[in-house]
Scaffold this active site. Sequence first.
Site, PDB file in Angstrom:
ATOM      1  N   PRO A  84      -5.812 -17.261 118.288  1.00 29.25           N
ATOM      2  CG  PRO A  84      -7.830 -16.683 119.292  1.00 29.25           C
ATOM      3  CD  PRO A  84      -6.621 -16.103 118.653  1.00 29.25           C
ATOM      4  CB  ALA A 135     -10.713 -24.595 117.254  1.00 28.95           C
ATOM      5  CB  CYS A 170     -15.733 -17.926 114.349  1.00 34.44           C
ATOM      6  SG  CYS A 170     -15.856 -19.676 113.918  1.00 34.44           S
ATOM      7  CE  LYS A 194      -8.694 -12.755 114.079  1.00 28.74           C
ATOM      8  NZ  LYS A 194      -7.978 -14.042 114.131  1.00 28.74           N
ATOM      9  CG  HIS A 228      -9.087 -12.742 108.857  1.00 26.44           C
ATOM     10  ND1 HIS A 228      -8.909 -14.045 109.257  1.00 26.44           N
ATOM     11  CD2 HIS A 228      -8.763 -12.731 107.533  1.00 26.44           C
ATOM     12  CE1 HIS A 228      -8.511 -14.782 108.234  1.00 26.44           C
ATOM     13  NE2 HIS A 228      -8.420 -13.994 107.176  1.00 26.44           N
ATOM     14  CG  ASN A 280      -5.721 -12.408 111.404  1.00 22.56           C
ATOM     15  OD1 ASN A 280      -6.793 -12.952 111.599  1.00 22.56           O
ATOM     16  ND2 ASN A 280      -4.612 -13.111 111.228  1.00 22.56           N
ATOM     17  N   GLY A 281      -4.230 -11.846 108.484  1.00 21.19           N
ATOM     18  CA  GLY A 281      -4.530 -12.423 107.173  1.00 21.19           C
ATOM     19  C   GLY A 281      -3.300 -12.489 106.300  1.00 21.19           C
ATOM     20  N   GLY A 295      -1.826 -16.478 112.421  1.00 20.15           N
ATOM     21  CA  GLY A 295      -2.595 -17.699 112.643  1.00 20.15           C
ATOM     22  C   GLY A 295      -1.955 -18.861 111.934  1.00 20.15           C
ATOM     23  NE  ARG A 296      -5.207 -19.524 107.208  1.00 18.28           N
ATOM     24  CZ  ARG A 296      -5.271 -19.317 105.894  1.00 18.28           C
ATOM     25  NH1 ARG A 296      -5.392 -20.338 105.074  1.00 18.28           N
ATOM     26  NH2 ARG A 296      -5.228 -18.091 105.407  1.00 18.28           N
TER      27      ARG A 296
END
Length: 379
Positions: free
Chosen positions: A25, A27, A110, A152, A182, A214-215, A238-239
């Site tokens: 996810p 934002a 986050c 997460k 992450h 993740n990462g 993600g990115r």
Amino acid sequence: MTATLSKPALKIGPYEVDPPVVLAPMAGITNVAFRRLCREYGAGLYVCEMITSRALVERHPKTLEMITFDADEHPRSMQLYGVDPVTMGKAVQMIVDENLADHVDMNFGCPVPKVTRKGGGSALPYKRRLFAEIVSAAVRAAEPVGVPVTVKFRIGIDDDHITYLDAGRLAEENGAAAVALHGRTAAQRYSGTADWTAIARLKEHVKTIPVLGNGDIFSADDALRMMAETGCDGVVVGRGCLGRPWLFRDLQATFAGRPIPPGPKLGEVAAVLRRHAELLADHMGEEKGLRDLRKHMAQYLRGFPVGSDLRHQFGLVSSLAQLDDLLAGLDPDVPFPADGEGPRGRQGSAGKVVLPEGWLDDPEDATVPVGAEIDSSGG
């Protein structure tokens, strides 16, 4: 690289995730339009934008709008943020009672200062009892109807306050269906390089549920390499998919042992961008949707020889007709640029994590952070 990994299928509760890929996810990014665009390229688990548990319970209009899912989107995956076990339990109970989602992911990763200064996000796992109580409350509400809850988190607050092994153990003990790590601390934010060795250690530490990594997954080869090096059961992207939703096509191919398709020419990228615009316009209305698309332009055009004036015009687009005119000015035969791969999105720099006063004094203190959920605006 096209070799497959001989691992059992990734299962999140009752759901098989094949290929073992989860869209993180993000934002303002992973709304229903972007998720659909990505899903058109490959299977996996696609998580909606982060929802604040209190805002959900209070039925904030913006929050209710954010939990839109396509009719064919299954399982419907929602990420919740919260710092209060009672509110989290009520939010998950509402999800169950009103059939709002099929899977709940909990955000303890986050690193944004406005979140950590209230004790939320990646600050919260330091408070072991409170963390366990929040996970337990969510699982108790979700378990009777078989809605899996996943968790997460990050490596820790900083190098002096590492929390991920305790977080993994406590999530497992309190009924989480999977955990995702992450490989950065909160202090790193998105800078530097993710520490995949931490993912490997977590996989050794957590015995009974899947561990996702993740990462720094910016290509299909990165995903295979992470799984080979860490033993993790799946990857969270993600990115790496910003301006590149076809990354999920590449991931689908590589996990099936097929060759990775070549990068798209500029004409194909233009078609993807147009599709993204159409989906956003359907979801938000044309004017709002095209304004939302602006944030994606630089990522779609990254590395292509598009002049600064034209790039500027793309960044001001306000209608589908205007977008069509601009896309018509691109050379469709320009090949995908070599520097179109690699890290994308804001990396920023590392910095001190802003925490509530006295936050580090007692990791066993289960007191809910004061005022942490006052902002119930959603998102």
